[in-house]
Write a protein that holds these residues in place. Structure first.
Motif, PDB file in Angstrom:
ATOM      1  N   GLY A  76     -10.057   3.241  -2.370  1.00 22.19           N
ATOM      2  CA  GLY A  76      -9.936   2.914  -3.478  1.00 22.19           C
ATOM      3  C   GLY A  76     -10.792   3.716  -4.446  1.00 22.19           C
ATOM      4  N   GLN A  77     -10.783   2.536  -5.811  1.00 23.45           N
ATOM      5  CA  GLN A  77     -12.147   2.727  -6.201  1.00 23.45           C
ATOM      6  C   GLN A  77     -12.993   3.425  -6.807  1.00 23.45           C
TER       7      GLN A  77
ATOM      8  N   THR B  87      -7.534  -7.823  -2.091  1.00 22.45           N
ATOM      9  CA  THR B  87      -8.597  -6.420  -2.314  1.00 22.45           C
ATOM     10  C   THR B  87      -9.531  -6.327  -1.425  1.00 22.45           C
TER      11      THR B  87
ATOM     12  N   ARG C  44      -8.490  -7.121  -9.932  1.00 24.08           N
ATOM     13  CA  ARG C  44      -9.117  -6.235  -8.691  1.00 24.08           C
ATOM     14  C   ARG C  44      -8.532  -5.670  -8.211  1.00 24.08           C
ATOM     15  N   LYS C  45      -9.110  -4.328  -8.293  1.00 25.22           N
ATOM     16  CA  LYS C  45      -8.870  -3.278  -7.349  1.00 25.22           C
ATOM     17  C   LYS C  45      -9.599  -3.224  -5.784  1.00 25.22           C
ATOM     18  N   ASP C  46      -8.730  -2.783  -4.990  1.00 30.53           N
ATOM     19  CA  ASP C  46      -9.717  -2.023  -3.713  1.00 30.53           C
ATOM     20  C   ASP C  46     -10.995  -0.774  -3.989  1.00 30.53           C
ATOM     21  N   SER C  47     -11.655  -1.211  -3.741  1.00 32.00           N
ATOM     22  CA  SER C  47     -13.341   0.034  -4.656  1.00 32.00           C
ATOM     23  C   SER C  47     -15.071  -0.118  -3.486  1.00 32.00           C
TER      24      SER C  47
END
Length: 472
Positions: free
Chosen positions: A69-70, A362, A281-284
């Motif tokens: 992710g980010q 996420t 929301r993002k995978d991070s």
């Protein structure tokens, strides 16, 4: 070549640091030789940065490609403690792990702007230049011998004269605390020098092009509301960065669109909440750099009480914030899993769709890095801009992050209903030790990640540092 050589300076074979590395007055880690970056990889002109990653001329690293992710870098406020943050970023930079988003408060906002406001090839040069300019005080502090207080001479000079590239006294404010100077002048110091310094070191054109998302936190002095200025929504300017570092009553408020803003740290010094609340929301993978440790021994003197009070106050409930967000994201994942099990007919219902939208799939990995306590430090540590203090914290940040990257805990399987996964370095190292022991018990060689490394997550690092006078 220089990046790999810097890893050789820390020579971390089996987690071991040797004396081949040198640290200059501005905190730069240099090396003339080469050594293993960890138990499995060589660090030389073209060698491996770790057991699986090749640090080549492109600056890429296997771990950079494997991050799920980010990449987010979260930087607390803490004055001179911000040198630890630069060590964290340098280790990431050397590993080819560049942040997609940098968010900071106070000194964290300044470091964040220096990162986001420059191209990757220039970032470390600009960070080194900034910290070289604000470095203050001599290695030998004679006043400390008479008072018993660490950095007494340097601290006295900072209070009386400021730091030339950072802040300078505002003489009229020293006459009386009742003078009506206006909110943007009512402070003991002026930050005009900092405005000039950052103007020299931040490429405003690069910053406005938003190659890296930048967010800085400040609190409205009129309403008491916290606000995050986010380059995703509107350009972040120099005034936003200065507002985020405007700690009263030392520094004056900075006006943004007519409203006065102070340092966001007086409201919330832990901007990770803005990351975990972000939409969409993002995978991070979130490198959360914490400058203040809320945990510590019982203070025995009033002097120690001042230190503990400051640690607790500026830690800003970081652990409870993350724990609460972990609960919220866990519930979102449960909603998502439950909605999957609903009959097809129900899934078409508009009300069901609205409720199911609260679900989330996420995963956010929080790699938490806590600046160490140096031997003899006290509540004045956040104005410790001495060469020794900057060097110690910078090196600690580099080593801690190098170890976290080598262990890469975010690559391990996680429970599908866990939305936020916490990776504290001591816990990660302990788990690695257990795996090492199990591996050796089954005839595998094992990898001793933390044998004989300088103590950085707790205890004293200062005595483990190389000498200052080293070749650049």
């Amino acid at each position: 070549m220089a990046k790999a050589a810097r890893k050789g300076a820390l020579h971390a074979q089996n987690g071991k640091a040797n004396g081949s590395g040198k640290v200059t007055a501005n905190g730069k880690v240099n090396a003339s030789g080469h050594g293993n970056a960890n138990g499995n990889g060589n660090a030389n002109g073209s060698g491996n940065a770790n057991g699986s990653g090749n640090a080549n001329g492109s600056g890429r690293h296997a771990q950079a490609d494997a991050l799920p992710g980010q990449v987010v870098l979260v930087l607390q406020g803490g004055g001179a403690l911000g040198a630890y943050q630069v060590g964290v970023y340098e280790a990431m930079h050397d590993a080819g792990v560049e942040p997609d988003w940098v968010i900071g408060t106070s000194i964290g906002a300044i470091n964040a702007a220096l990162i986001a406001g420059n191209a990757p090839a220039q970032r470390m040069n600009r960070l080194r230049e900034f910290w070289a300019r604000v470095e203050h005080g001599a290695e030998l502090d004679l006043l400390s011998y008479f008072t018993g207080l660490i950095n007494a001479s340097a601290n006295f000079a900072t209070v009386m004269k400021g730091i030339p590239a950072f802040f300078e006294p505002n003489p009229i404010a020293w006459l009386s605390s009742h003078l009506e100077l206006g909110v943007d002048k009512a402070s003991y110091y002026s930050v005009a020098p900092l405005r000039a310094t950052l103007g020299d070191l931040i490429d405003l054109e690069h910053l406005s092009s938003r190659h890296v998302r930048l967010t800085v936190g400040a609190v409205n002095a009129r309403t008491g509301e916290m606000r995050y200025f986010d380059s995703r929504d509107a350009p972040v300017r120099l005034d936003h960065v200065l507002a985020s570092g405007a700690l009263p009553p030392a520094f004056p408020a900075v006006r943004i669109d007519g409203d006065p803003y102070w340092d966001g740290g007086i409201y919330s010094n832990t901007p990770i909440e803005a990351v975990l609340d972000d939409k969409p929301r993002k995978d991070s993978v979130i490198f959360a750099v914490q400058m203040w440790n809320p945990e510590g021994p019982d203070p025995q003197t009033l002097w120690q009480v001042l230190g503990r009070q400051k640690d607790i106050q500026y830690a800003s409930r970081a652990q409870s914030h993350i724990a609460r967000q972990k609960q919220i994201h866990h519930l979102r994942h449960i909603i998502r899993e439950m909605s999957k099990r609903a009959p097809d007919k129900l899934r078409d219902d508009p009300e069901f769709k609205e409720l199911a939208a609260w679900g989330c799939g996420t995963t956010m990995h929080v790699a938490r890095l806590i600046a160490p306590k140096l031997d003899g430090e006290d509540h004045t540590k956040d104005i410790d801009f001495t060469p020794k203090g900057i060097r110690a914290r910078w090196t600690a940040g580099y080593i801690d992050t190098q170890r976290m990257l080598a262990l890469a805990p975010w690559q391990k399987p996680v429970d599908p209903v866990d939305g936020v996964v916490i990776h504290d370095l001591p816990s990660v190292l302990a788990q690695a030790s257990v795996l090492d022991a199990r591996g050796r018990a089954h005839g595998a060689p094992g990898r001793k990640y933390h044998d004989a490394l300088p103590t950085t997550q707790s205890g004293d690092l200062t005595n483990s540092l190389p000498a200052k006078n080293a070749a650049a």
